[in-house]
Write a protein that holds these residues in place. Structure first.
Motif, PDB file in Angstrom:
ATOM      1  N   GLY A  84     -27.831  53.828 -11.527  1.00 60.11           N
ATOM      2  CA  GLY A  84     -28.186  53.781 -12.939  1.00 60.11           C
ATOM      3  C   GLY A  84     -29.230  52.752 -13.345  1.00 60.11           C
ATOM      4  O   GLY A  84     -29.802  52.842 -14.425  1.00 60.11           O
ATOM      5  N   GLU A 115     -24.271  61.031   1.240  1.00 60.29           N
ATOM      6  CA  GLU A 115     -23.775  60.180   2.322  1.00 60.29           C
ATOM      7  C   GLU A 115     -22.706  60.946   3.077  1.00 60.29           C
ATOM      8  O   GLU A 115     -22.253  61.994   2.637  1.00 60.29           O
ATOM      9  CB  GLU A 115     -23.159  58.904   1.748  1.00 60.29           C
ATOM     10  CG  GLU A 115     -24.151  58.036   0.998  1.00 60.29           C
ATOM     11  CD  GLU A 115     -23.562  56.689   0.636  1.00 60.29           C
ATOM     12  OE1 GLU A 115     -23.544  55.816   1.512  1.00 60.29           O
ATOM     13  OE2 GLU A 115     -23.130  56.503  -0.514  1.00 60.29           O
ATOM     14  N   GLN A 127     -20.040  55.435 -11.602  1.00 54.40           N
ATOM     15  CA  GLN A 127     -20.255  53.998 -11.808  1.00 54.40           C
ATOM     16  C   GLN A 127     -20.132  53.651 -13.285  1.00 54.40           C
ATOM     17  O   GLN A 127     -20.433  54.468 -14.151  1.00 54.40           O
ATOM     18  CB  GLN A 127     -21.675  53.601 -11.381  1.00 54.40           C
ATOM     19  CG  GLN A 127     -21.929  53.576  -9.888  1.00 54.40           C
ATOM     20  CD  GLN A 127     -23.316  53.055  -9.555  1.00 54.40           C
ATOM     21  OE1 GLN A 127     -24.207  53.019 -10.405  1.00 54.40           O
ATOM     22  NE2 GLN A 127     -23.519  52.658  -8.297  1.00 54.40           N
ATOM     23  N   GLU A 131     -26.394  45.878 -17.646  1.00 47.38           N
ATOM     24  CA  GLU A 131     -27.704  45.302 -17.350  1.00 47.38           C
ATOM     25  C   GLU A 131     -28.142  44.430 -18.526  1.00 47.38           C
ATOM     26  O   GLU A 131     -27.915  44.795 -19.678  1.00 47.38           O
ATOM     27  CB  GLU A 131     -28.762  46.416 -17.163  1.00 47.38           C
ATOM     28  CG  GLU A 131     -28.324  47.632 -16.332  1.00 47.38           C
ATOM     29  CD  GLU A 131     -28.342  47.419 -14.809  1.00 47.38           C
ATOM     30  OE1 GLU A 131     -28.749  46.339 -14.355  1.00 47.38           O
ATOM     31  OE2 GLU A 131     -27.916  48.350 -14.092  1.00 47.38           O
ATOM     32  N   ALA A 283     -21.170  45.638  -7.391  1.00 46.98           N
ATOM     33  CA  ALA A 283     -22.278  44.931  -6.759  1.00 46.98           C
ATOM     34  C   ALA A 283     -23.449  44.853  -7.722  1.00 46.98           C
ATOM     35  O   ALA A 283     -23.622  45.709  -8.581  1.00 46.98           O
ATOM     36  CB  ALA A 283     -22.703  45.673  -5.491  1.00 46.98           C
ATOM     37  N   GLY A 284     -24.242  43.810  -7.548  1.00 44.31           N
ATOM     38  CA  GLY A 284     -25.394  43.702  -8.439  1.00 44.31           C
ATOM     39  C   GLY A 284     -26.258  42.518  -8.115  1.00 44.31           C
ATOM     40  O   GLY A 284     -26.142  41.903  -7.047  1.00 44.31           O
TER      41      GLY A 284
END
Ligand code: HAM
Length: 426
Positions: A84, A115, A127, A131, A283-284
Motif C-alpha cells: 500500500g 508467492e 494489510q 504512513e 514491518a516498516g
C-alpha cells in the motif's frame, strides 16, 4: 452433480467464525490509529504497473516475480497492488494532500503477491498500514513505533518483539554496498544461487538470507552499522531514546534490511515466535526519497504495514479471540398464526433494542425442533410465541444458558427489558 469450482490457490475465504476476529482487529486498529490523528485513505486495488516498478524497485522479489500484472483492454499494463505504500503516496499526490503539508494517513485492504503459499503466506493477504508525510525528525519515527506497540497492547498480544535498524542515507548505503560486494565476491563459491544472483542486483538482501551456509558467510561480512553516516546514527539514537523513555523494548538487528528498495534510515519489524517461519506481523520504515521519486516535491516519509492474517492467527494462538455467536436472541414461533405474527414482533424488538442480534425462526416445525435451533444459534435467550401467548398478548422469556427460569412477560415488559439489557453476545 457438476464438478465444483474451487477457490484459487493462495486466495482464502474468511467464514463468520473467523471474520469475527478480523472485525475485532479492524475495530481496535481504526480506533487506535484515529487516536493518534491518522485519517483513513481508501485506495484502489489496481494501479499502473510502473508505480510499483519505480517505488518497490525493479530488482526486488516482489517486482521480479510476484506481481499480478496484466494488460487491460486498451493495452495499459495494470497490477493488483502488492502493497500500500506506493499507492498511498500516489493517492496523496493526486489528491493534493502532500502539497498541503504534514499528513498522517492509514489504509486497509487486500494485497496480492504470487508467492509460494504456506502458513502465514498467501497470494491474497490483507494489510492495515499507516504512513506519515512531511516530517523528517526521529520524533515521528518513534510515534509510528509507539502507535504499533499500542495496537499489540490493546489487542492483548504478548509474544511480539521489536527489531530496529538504520539503513543510513542512500549515499552511505551505496558506499557500504561496494564494501559488502567486495567481501562477498571473495566468498562467492560459498554462496547459493539466489545470493549469487543478488550480488549484482540487490546485495544487501543477501544479509537476511535464510540459508545457514550463506548466513555463515554473512556472519563475518562488514557491518552496515560500521558504515552508517553520523546523522543517521544520531537519528537512530534519538528514536531509541524516545522508545526507552516510553518503555518500549527493542533490539537492534544490524542485518535487518527489508525487501523493498525505497527505505532509508530507520527500519523496523515486529516479530513473533509463535507462528513459525512467517513470524513478521508488522514491518516498516522511513522512505525519504520515495515521494520525490514518484513526482512530488522532496518530502520525508515513514510508515508501516501489518499482516492481518498473521495477527488473527496470533490472536487465536494466544487465546485472545472473543467468543462469538451469530445471535443474542432466538424467537421461537410455533403454529401458523404465531409464525406469521413473529415478524412484526421482531421488528418492534429491533426498534426498541437496536444492536441486539435477533434471529426469527423460519421454516416452521415443532417446539422441540425450533428449540434445538435456538440452542445451536448460540443465543443466550429464547423468546417463545405460540397461539396462547398471541391471544393473551404475552411472550415466553427463557434464558438458554442456565440464567434463571422461564417467565411470561407482556410485550411491553419484554420491550423494556430488552431495551435495558446489553446484548448478550457483545
Ligand atoms: P512488507 O514487509 O512487504 O512491507 O509487508 C508488511 C507485512 O505484510 C508483513 O510483515 C506481513 O505481516 C504481511 N505480509 C506480507 N506479505 C504477505 C503474504 N504473502 N501473506 C501474508 N502476509 C503478508 C510492506 O508492504 C510495506 N509497504 C510496509 C511499509 C509501510 N513500509 C512503510 N510503510
Amino acid at each position: 452433480m457438476s464438478q465444483r469450482i474451487r477457490s484459487v490457490r493462495g486466495f482464502n475465504d474468511i467464514p463468520p467464525s473467523e471474520s469475527a476476529i478480523w472485525q475485532q482487529v479492524e475495530a481496535v486498529c481504526a480506533r487506535v490509529l484515529a487516536s493518534y490523528g491518522y485519517g483513513e485513505m481508501r485506495l484502489p486495488i489496481v494501479e499502473s504497473t510502473d508505480l510499483f516498478k519505480r517505488s518497490i524497485g525493479e530488482v526486488t522479489d516482489i517486482v521480479e516475480k510476484e506481481m499480478y500484472t496484466f494488460p487491460d483492454r486498451n493495452g495499459d499494463s495494470l497490477t493488483l497492488r502488492p502493497e500500500g505504500t506506493a499507492s498511498c503516496v500516489r493517492a496523496a499526490l493526486d489528491t493534493g494532500l502532500v502539497q498541503e503539508g504534514v499528513q498522517r494517513l492509514w489504509y486497509a485492504g487486500p494485497m496480492f503477491r504470487h508467492e509460494r503459499p504456506q502458513r502465514g503466506r498467501y497470494r491474497q493477504f490483507h494489510q492495515i498500514g499507516a504512513e506519515a508525510y512531511g516530517l523528517s525528525g526521529p520524533d515521528v519515527d518513534a510515534e509510528i513505533i509507539l502507535m504499533s506497540a499500542r495496537l499489540w497492547k490493546e489487542l492483548g498480544l504478548k509474544d511480539v518483539r521489536l527489531e530496529l535498524n538504520s539503513l543510513g542515507t542512500p549515499e552511505s548505503r551505496g558506499a557500504y554496498r561496494q564494501v559488502l560486494v567486495e567481501y562477498l565476491r571473495q566468498h562467492e563459491s560459498e554462496l547459493d544461487e539466489d545470493a549469487k544472483r543478488r550480488l549484482d542486483s540487490n546485495p544487501l538482501r543477501i544479509l537476511d538470507s535464510k540459508n545457514p551456509q550463506v548466513q555463515a558467510v554473512v556472519e563475518n561480512a562488514p557491518k552496515l552499522a560500521d558504515h552508517l553516516d553520523d546523522e543517521s546514527q544520531a537519528h537512530l539514537d534519538a528514536v531509541c531514546a524516545i522508545l526507552d523513555e516510553s518503555g518500549v523494548s527493542y533490539s537492534i538487528n544490524p542485518k535487518l534490511v527489508r525487501g523493498l528498495d525505497y527505505y532509508s534510515r530507520t527500519v523496523f519489524e515486529w516479530i513473533t515466535d509463535t507462528l513459525g517461519a512467517q513470524g513478521t506481523i508488522c514491518a516498516g520504515g522511513r522512505y525519504d526519497g520515495l515521494i520525490e521519486q514518484l513526482g512530488g516535491k522532496p518530502t520525508p516519509a515513514i510508515g508501516f504495514a501489518m499482516g492481518i492474517e498473521r495477527l488473527v492467527e496470533l490472536i487465536k494462538e494466544e487465546g485472545l479471540a472473543r467468543e462469538s455467536s451469530a445471535a443474542d436472541v432466538y424467537l421461537v414461533a410455533v403454529g401458523e398464526r404465531a409464525g406469521q405474527a413473529a415478524f412484526a414482533l421482531a421488528e418492534k424488538i429491533r426498534d426498541a433494542a437496536p444492536g441486539l442480534r435477533l434471529i426469527t425462526h423460519c421454516g416452521g416445525g415443532s417446539f422441540k425442533s425450533q428449540f434445538k435451533k435456538a440452542d445451536k444459534s448460540g443465543a443466550g435467550l429464547a423468546l417463545i410465541l405460540g397461539d396462547s401467548e398471541l391471544d393473551s398478548g404475552t411472550i415466553g422469556y427463557k434464558p438458554l444458558r442456565g440464567q434463571g427460569d422461564q417467565e411470561t412477560l407482556t410485550i411491553q415488559e419484554l420491550l423494556e427489558r430488552l431495551a435495558d439489557q446489553k446484548p448478550v453476545g457483545h
